[in-house]
Motif scaffolding. Structure first.
Motif, PDB file in Angstrom:
ATOM      1  N   GLU A 193       0.806  -1.220   0.000  1.00 32.42           N
ATOM      2  CA  GLU A 193       0.000   0.000   0.000  1.00 32.42           C
ATOM      3  C   GLU A 193       0.842   1.275   0.000  1.00 32.42           C
ATOM      4  OE1 GLU A 193      -3.152  -0.209   2.881  1.00 32.42           O
ATOM      5  OE2 GLU A 193      -3.556  -2.301   2.346  1.00 32.42           O
ATOM      6  N   ALA A 194       1.984   1.255   0.659  1.00 36.33           N
ATOM      7  CA  ALA A 194       2.795   2.463   0.764  1.00 36.33           C
ATOM      8  C   ALA A 194       3.248   2.967  -0.606  1.00 36.33           C
ATOM      9  CB  ALA A 194       4.015   2.214   1.655  1.00 36.33           C
ATOM     10  N   ILE A 195       3.508   2.026  -1.520  1.00 36.50           N
ATOM     11  CA  ILE A 195       3.947   2.458  -2.855  1.00 36.50           C
ATOM     12  C   ILE A 195       2.848   2.275  -3.903  1.00 36.50           C
ATOM     13  CG2 ILE A 195       6.398   2.064  -2.375  1.00 36.50           C
ATOM     14  CD1 ILE A 195       6.160  -0.565  -3.984  1.00 36.50           C
ATOM     15  N   GLN A 196       1.681   1.851  -3.443  1.00 33.36           N
ATOM     16  CA  GLN A 196       0.511   1.667  -4.295  1.00 33.36           C
ATOM     17  C   GLN A 196       0.806   0.775  -5.496  1.00 33.36           C
ATOM     18  OE1 GLN A 196      -1.196   5.518  -5.137  1.00 33.36           O
ATOM     19  NE2 GLN A 196      -1.776   5.815  -2.998  1.00 33.36           N
ATOM     20  N   ARG A 197       1.351  -0.394  -5.220  1.00 31.55           N
ATOM     21  CA  ARG A 197       1.641  -1.383  -6.251  1.00 31.55           C
ATOM     22  C   ARG A 197       1.104  -2.733  -5.790  1.00 31.55           C
ATOM     23  NH1 ARG A 197       2.310   2.682  -8.404  1.00 31.55           N
ATOM     24  NH2 ARG A 197       4.079   3.429  -9.602  1.00 31.55           N
ATOM     25  N   SER A 198       0.711  -3.564  -6.766  1.00 34.27           N
ATOM     26  CA  SER A 198       0.144  -4.874  -6.450  1.00 34.27           C
ATOM     27  C   SER A 198       0.678  -5.939  -7.392  1.00 34.27           C
ATOM     28  CB  SER A 198      -1.384  -4.836  -6.570  1.00 34.27           C
ATOM     29  OG  SER A 198      -1.938  -3.913  -5.675  1.00 34.27           O
ATOM     30  N   LEU A 199       0.629  -7.160  -6.923  1.00 34.07           N
ATOM     31  CA  LEU A 199       0.949  -8.346  -7.716  1.00 34.07           C
ATOM     32  C   LEU A 199      -0.263  -9.267  -7.643  1.00 34.07           C
ATOM     33  CD1 LEU A 199       4.446  -9.118  -6.198  1.00 34.07           C
ATOM     34  CD2 LEU A 199       4.012  -8.072  -8.429  1.00 34.07           C
TER      35      LEU A 199
END
Length: 184
Positions: free
Chosen positions: A166-172
């Motif tokens: 969430e801190a870098i707003q990225r997902s896998l």
């Protein structure tokens, strides 16, 4: 696990439901009152479905086979959705309400009731499984991804686990077919 289901009917009474415009509804019952509620509804001419499971209970001095409702505190009734039929069901002792919004109940598709009936009446082994919904936070149990948590989503008809930072707003995303998942 040995299982069975019970469809409670009473052939001498005029049914409350009309065949073409009736729907299945889930009823919330007081704990350990499901069988009595089903019998009371049958006496009032309501078709009910109370899936039962047979369990072996062990005490220090004996074992006993006990029939219990598959879904504790829930059962199903088929009725035409009008005020009089809802009140007829709600006034039965042990019934706490209909499952759904505004006390009117949410119709359950016949296919879902038929599927439950087929499982509990069939000769294939089955077991209860926690209800998981899309968007729910889940954890993988077993395999190479043991303990990985994320959000369950559906992408192109495939169940997928989305792991986010969430801190870098990225997902896998990873497909979870074949993995056992549980609510986190």
């Amino acid at each position: 696990m040995v299982s069975s289901s019970t469809l409670w009917r009473h052939d001498n009474l005029v049914p409350v439901t009309g065949a073409e415009d009736s729907n299945w509804y889930a009823l919330v019952c007081r704990a350990r009152h499901e069988k009595n509620v089903a019998q009371s509804l049958v006496e009032r001419g309501v078709e009910t479905f109370l899936p039962m499971v047979t369990e072996i209970h062990r005490w220090s001095d004996r074992k006993k086979s006990v029939k219990l409702p598959l879904f504790s505190c829930y059962m199903f009734a088929k009725l035409t959705p009008n005020r009089n039929n809802r009140l007829r069901v709600l006034h039965v002792g042990g019934v706490l309400g209909l499952v759904g919004s505004l006390g009117e109940g949410t119709p359950i598709p016949n296919e879902q009731i038929d599927a439950v009936r087929a499982l509990v009446d069939g000769d294939r082994p089955w077991s209860p499984y926690p209800f998981l919904k899309i968007g729910q936070r889940v954890r993988i149990r077993g395999g190479a991804l043991e303990g990985v948590e994320g959000t369950l989503v559906s992408r192109n008809g495939n169940d997928t686990l989305v792991v986010s930072v969430e801190a870098i707003q990225r997902s896998l995303a990873v497909r979870v077919e074949g993995y056992e998942v549980e609510a986190a």
